[in-house]
Motif scaffolding. Sequence first.
Motif, PDB file in Angstrom:
ATOM      1  N   GLY A 279      11.755   7.766  -8.149  1.00  0.00           N
ATOM      2  CA  GLY A 279      12.155   8.162  -6.797  1.00  0.00           C
ATOM      3  C   GLY A 279      11.007   8.734  -5.998  1.00  0.00           C
ATOM      4  N   ILE A 280       9.817   8.195  -6.205  1.00  0.00           N
ATOM      5  CA  ILE A 280       8.614   8.721  -5.555  1.00  0.00           C
ATOM      6  C   ILE A 280       8.102   7.740  -4.503  1.00  0.00           C
ATOM      7  CG2 ILE A 280       6.180   9.320  -5.919  1.00  0.00           C
ATOM      8  CD1 ILE A 280       6.956  10.350  -8.677  1.00  0.00           C
ATOM      9  N   GLN A 281       7.815   8.260  -3.309  1.00  0.00           N
ATOM     10  CA  GLN A 281       7.159   7.471  -2.262  1.00  0.00           C
ATOM     11  C   GLN A 281       5.654   7.716  -2.351  1.00  0.00           C
ATOM     12  OE1 GLN A 281       9.540   9.528   0.703  1.00  0.00           O
ATOM     13  NE2 GLN A 281      10.299   7.573   1.451  1.00  0.00           N
ATOM     14  N   HIS A 282       4.874   6.660  -2.165  1.00  0.00           N
ATOM     15  CA  HIS A 282       3.419   6.798  -2.296  1.00  0.00           C
ATOM     16  C   HIS A 282       2.736   5.879  -1.291  1.00  0.00           C
ATOM     17  CE1 HIS A 282      -0.585   6.922  -4.166  1.00  0.00           C
ATOM     18  NE2 HIS A 282      -0.163   7.986  -4.815  1.00  0.00           N
ATOM     19  N   THR A 283       1.596   6.336  -0.779  1.00  0.00           N
ATOM     20  CA  THR A 283       0.869   5.535   0.211  1.00  0.00           C
ATOM     21  C   THR A 283       0.392   4.213  -0.377  1.00  0.00           C
ATOM     22  OG1 THR A 283      -1.134   6.773  -0.378  1.00  0.00           O
ATOM     23  CG2 THR A 283       0.097   7.528   1.556  1.00  0.00           C
ATOM     24  N   ASP A 284       0.149   4.163  -1.686  1.00  0.00           N
ATOM     25  CA  ASP A 284      -0.298   2.920  -2.321  1.00  0.00           C
ATOM     26  C   ASP A 284       0.749   1.815  -2.224  1.00  0.00           C
ATOM     27  OD1 ASP A 284      -2.624   4.151  -2.956  1.00  0.00           O
ATOM     28  OD2 ASP A 284      -2.269   4.285  -5.114  1.00  0.00           O
ATOM     29  N   ASP A 285       2.019   2.203  -2.047  1.00  0.00           N
ATOM     30  CA  ASP A 285       3.081   1.201  -1.966  1.00  0.00           C
ATOM     31  C   ASP A 285       2.935   0.321  -0.737  1.00  0.00           C
ATOM     32  OD1 ASP A 285       4.056   2.341  -4.233  1.00  0.00           O
ATOM     33  OD2 ASP A 285       5.660   3.460  -3.262  1.00  0.00           O
ATOM     34  N   SER A 286       2.273   0.827   0.281  1.00  0.00           N
ATOM     35  CA  SER A 286       2.091   0.056   1.512  1.00  0.00           C
ATOM     36  C   SER A 286       0.796  -0.741   1.500  1.00  0.00           C
ATOM     37  CB  SER A 286       2.097   0.996   2.729  1.00  0.00           C
ATOM     38  OG  SER A 286       3.310   1.710   2.798  1.00  0.00           O
ATOM     39  N   ALA A 287      -0.028  -0.522   0.490  1.00  0.00           N
ATOM     40  CA  ALA A 287      -1.317  -1.225   0.409  1.00  0.00           C
ATOM     41  C   ALA A 287      -1.212  -2.365  -0.593  1.00  0.00           C
ATOM     42  CB  ALA A 287      -2.411  -0.253  -0.023  1.00  0.00           C
ATOM     43  N   GLY A 288      -1.810  -3.486  -0.260  1.00  0.00           N
ATOM     44  CA  GLY A 288      -1.794  -4.619  -1.178  1.00  0.00           C
ATOM     45  C   GLY A 288      -0.484  -5.373  -1.140  1.00  0.00           C
ATOM     46  N   PHE A 289      -0.359  -6.310  -2.052  1.00  0.00           N
ATOM     47  CA  PHE A 289       0.804  -7.191  -2.074  1.00  0.00           C
ATOM     48  C   PHE A 289       1.856  -6.687  -3.055  1.00  0.00           C
ATOM     49  CE2 PHE A 289       3.017 -10.770  -4.100  1.00  0.00           C
ATOM     50  CZ  PHE A 289       3.677 -11.287  -2.992  1.00  0.00           C
ATOM     51  N   ILE A 290       3.048  -6.429  -2.550  1.00  0.00           N
ATOM     52  CA  ILE A 290       4.194  -6.079  -3.385  1.00  0.00           C
ATOM     53  C   ILE A 290       5.271  -7.133  -3.145  1.00  0.00           C
ATOM     54  CG2 ILE A 290       5.948  -4.358  -3.940  1.00  0.00           C
ATOM     55  CD1 ILE A 290       3.166  -3.369  -4.564  1.00  0.00           C
ATOM     56  N   LYS A 291       5.757  -7.744  -4.202  1.00  0.00           N
ATOM     57  CA  LYS A 291       6.762  -8.797  -4.058  1.00  0.00           C
ATOM     58  C   LYS A 291       8.010  -8.261  -3.362  1.00  0.00           C
ATOM     59  CE  LYS A 291       7.803 -11.576  -7.335  1.00  0.00           C
ATOM     60  NZ  LYS A 291       8.223 -12.068  -8.666  1.00  0.00           N
ATOM     61  N   PRO A 292       8.626  -9.055  -2.471  1.00  0.00           N
ATOM     62  CA  PRO A 292       9.865  -8.624  -1.815  1.00  0.00           C
ATOM     63  C   PRO A 292      10.942  -8.199  -2.807  1.00  0.00           C
ATOM     64  CG  PRO A 292       9.005 -10.571  -0.731  1.00  0.00           C
ATOM     65  CD  PRO A 292       8.139 -10.350  -1.936  1.00  0.00           C
ATOM     66  N   SER A 293      11.028  -8.897  -3.955  1.00  0.00           N
ATOM     67  CA  SER A 293      12.048  -8.539  -4.952  1.00  0.00           C
ATOM     68  C   SER A 293      11.911  -7.090  -5.401  1.00  0.00           C
ATOM     69  CB  SER A 293      11.942  -9.455  -6.170  1.00  0.00           C
ATOM     70  OG  SER A 293      12.269 -10.779  -5.845  1.00  0.00           O
ATOM     71  N   GLU A 294      10.670  -6.610  -5.507  1.00  0.00           N
ATOM     72  CA  GLU A 294      10.451  -5.225  -5.933  1.00  0.00           C
ATOM     73  C   GLU A 294      10.959  -4.236  -4.884  1.00  0.00           C
ATOM     74  OE1 GLU A 294       9.398  -4.544  -8.986  1.00  0.00           O
ATOM     75  OE2 GLU A 294       9.197  -6.684  -9.367  1.00  0.00           O
ATOM     76  N   TRP A 295      10.715  -4.557  -3.615  1.00  0.00           N
ATOM     77  CA  TRP A 295      11.214  -3.701  -2.533  1.00  0.00           C
ATOM     78  C   TRP A 295      12.736  -3.701  -2.488  1.00  0.00           C
ATOM     79  CZ3 TRP A 295       8.592  -0.053  -0.381  1.00  0.00           C
ATOM     80  CH2 TRP A 295       7.213  -0.163  -0.205  1.00  0.00           C
ATOM     81  N   VAL A 296      13.345  -4.862  -2.684  1.00  0.00           N
ATOM     82  CA  VAL A 296      14.807  -4.958  -2.635  1.00  0.00           C
ATOM     83  C   VAL A 296      15.432  -4.177  -3.793  1.00  0.00           C
ATOM     84  CG1 VAL A 296      16.769  -6.535  -2.801  1.00  0.00           C
ATOM     85  CG2 VAL A 296      14.809  -7.154  -1.399  1.00  0.00           C
ATOM     86  N   ASP A 297      14.852  -4.305  -5.000  1.00  0.00           N
ATOM     87  CA  ASP A 297      15.365  -3.536  -6.140  1.00  0.00           C
ATOM     88  C   ASP A 297      15.307  -2.039  -5.860  1.00  0.00           C
ATOM     89  OD1 ASP A 297      15.819  -5.852  -7.526  1.00  0.00           O
ATOM     90  OD2 ASP A 297      14.083  -5.671  -8.856  1.00  0.00           O
ATOM     91  N   ARG A 298      14.209  -1.588  -5.266  1.00  0.00           N
ATOM     92  CA  ARG A 298      14.077  -0.162  -4.936  1.00  0.00           C
ATOM     93  C   ARG A 298      15.077   0.244  -3.855  1.00  0.00           C
ATOM     94  NH1 ARG A 298       8.389   2.740  -3.332  1.00  0.00           N
ATOM     95  NH2 ARG A 298       8.029   2.420  -5.554  1.00  0.00           N
ATOM     96  N   PHE A 299      15.224  -0.557  -2.819  1.00  0.00           N
ATOM     97  CA  PHE A 299      16.141  -0.267  -1.710  1.00  0.00           C
ATOM     98  C   PHE A 299      17.577  -0.133  -2.226  1.00  0.00           C
ATOM     99  CE2 PHE A 299      18.012  -1.946   2.515  1.00  0.00           C
ATOM    100  CZ  PHE A 299      18.030  -0.674   3.058  1.00  0.00           C
ATOM    101  N   TYR A 300      17.977  -1.048  -3.087  1.00  0.00           N
ATOM    102  CA  TYR A 300      19.334  -1.044  -3.642  1.00  0.00           C
ATOM    103  C   TYR A 300      19.552   0.191  -4.516  1.00  0.00           C
ATOM    104  CZ  TYR A 300      23.414  -2.799  -6.261  1.00  0.00           C
ATOM    105  OH  TYR A 300      24.652  -2.956  -6.843  1.00  0.00           O
TER     106      TYR A 300
END
Length: 651
Positions: A263-284
């Motif tokens: 449950g941690i937000q980090h600036t690195d999450d916005s840098a580089g390529f993160i697959k959409p599936s990873e964002w959706v899993d986190r959002f859900y």
Amino acid sequence: MSKVSKKLQQTWRWRIEQQHEQALEGYVELAGLTGLPFGSEFKPDEIIKLCTAGKPEDIIDTILLKASLRRMQKSFSESRDLVNLCDQLVSKMGIKSTYRLYFEKGLNFFATGDFTNALDCFLAATKSKKESDDYSTWERLCAELNSLLCFENLGIPATEMLRKIDASVAKLGKNATDGVLSQIEAYQLRSDFRQGLVSQTKIELNSKDPSNQSTYFKLWIARLPYHRYALPQKDFGKKLAEFCVNQDLNLFMKNFRLRTLQGIQHTDDSAGFIKPSEWVDRFYLWTWCWLQDPNSWPLSKVMPMLERLRSDDFISRLTVEDQQLLINTLSWLDLFDQQQDHQTFIQKWAISIDNKFPIFELEHLCIAYLKARRDREDHLADSYYEQLTSHPLWHSKDLYFRMLIEEVRGDSGSNGSPNSFSSLTENLIKLIGISGQSTAAISVDFSTFKITNSESQNSTTTSEPLCRALEVIRKYHVTTKEKLLAASFGLRSYDMVLHDQKIYNLLQRLNKICRPYIQFRTKEGKIYSEGAWDRVQIVNRQLLSDQLGENRYWRSFFSPNGSLDSTPESRDVSSKKSLAIPGEMKTKDLQNILGKSRATTNRLIGAWEKQRLIKRQGKARATKLILTPELIAKISNDQSMKNEFIGGRRL
């Protein structure tokens, strides 16, 4: 087999098994053996000369190895360029495409969400490999596994491909690597979960589990509160700690995934390529954490992710499962937005959902039923309820959706939803505007901080600390003095000499108020409760819909241009005049400005200290509070205070 071919086999195996240092060293040796330049520029004419002088397949596979290594180093553009160069060389020289070319092209298509073309490449790779030895079988198995993932992402049944994979694994026997086996296990876990087959044996975690994708997915499932095997926060924290400290942690997008579980937000999450599936899993997952416990899991964690969902590039790379998770997540949030219906907009993500997974279909029917009840569309609600009761998972003993709906309906046969759903159930009942049959004799009203015992002579007591104490003890049943002190009085540190009498007096009052239903006692630094908690009802907590309200990310998500600055909230805040508030003051002065009780003011100060918006200077009675300009601006705007700071927590 030539020296180059043998070295290629070994180095590719290192690369697939993520032994990166060995793979890099192997490539350097191969570049020397083949005469390839060590720099980043590969000129086609020079490569053709090398291919003519030697074995072209080995030259091309070495270039593809470099492309794979550059992808591992996050240089995605260079990796794609190298793969395209190899594709052009094969076409120009009129030679047959190699297994590795098909495989790497498939990975590039897969990364961009083009699962159809990726599947074509992986299937071509399997056909190009003759099983002459264990290594060839292993390479074929890698292509089959990636074909399986394409089938999964497209929502296509993969029975035949699974049969082929089982045959390849059986042929390899002990030579089948752990990485391959963990991928197969992870796929089976995901498939079972989508079918609603959540069983204790499937997600049970123990210290012997390897730290791989299977264990990550087990933890992700265990954090979701809507099934009977969900882990309590304390137990989940222990399992997560064991997972994180494992020295052999072998996990795709490791840091991002660990932060998703933490449950941690980090600036690195916005840098580089993160697959959409990873964002959706986190959002859900994070939305469900908010639904379960909005006080501990603020909405401010969830909402910023909405900024990523609007782009066409993001939408085009969603899997079938992503689409269903995203629609359900947005629908839960939309359920608590009583100002506007966004379902038409939300359905834009349903572009290719032909194969609906049972567990997410049941969840979506629950949301649709609750929305119809909210809007007083009784005939529609009856229709959805009929679909729910006929759904194959409705009677599942592992899932809590049925209990949730029946408690909201006030069905007399309901055993009540689990404790993890108490906050969500209460919010839904308030949202829908119905009152189920209550057996409560003690009412705790958070709008007035009054506790009423209907069977006591001195029936009503007004006290915010007592109300908050009852809430925290009801939530945990066994809690610590530190937690009770923080919840009731807003005090951050516990001191036995200073605070034990205070806690003792509070519990004595609670025992008197809650008699004969609940009794409280202390033992070894902990507070225990015994009795019938079903006779205690906590009312008028803040509604989830109040939190969603005018959230700027939520409003901008549905606005035509998606701009945060265009939301009504941002315009209102900027148009208001600030009050004249000094930069330093005593606690009492701040309490007067806020118009809050002393306990609430202390909770706010504690929260603001953690956010570095305020700091204390001096000791005891000489203590002064130093406020940052950001906090002064927030306090000046009374409406901002109401929206962003509830119960001492920042939303």
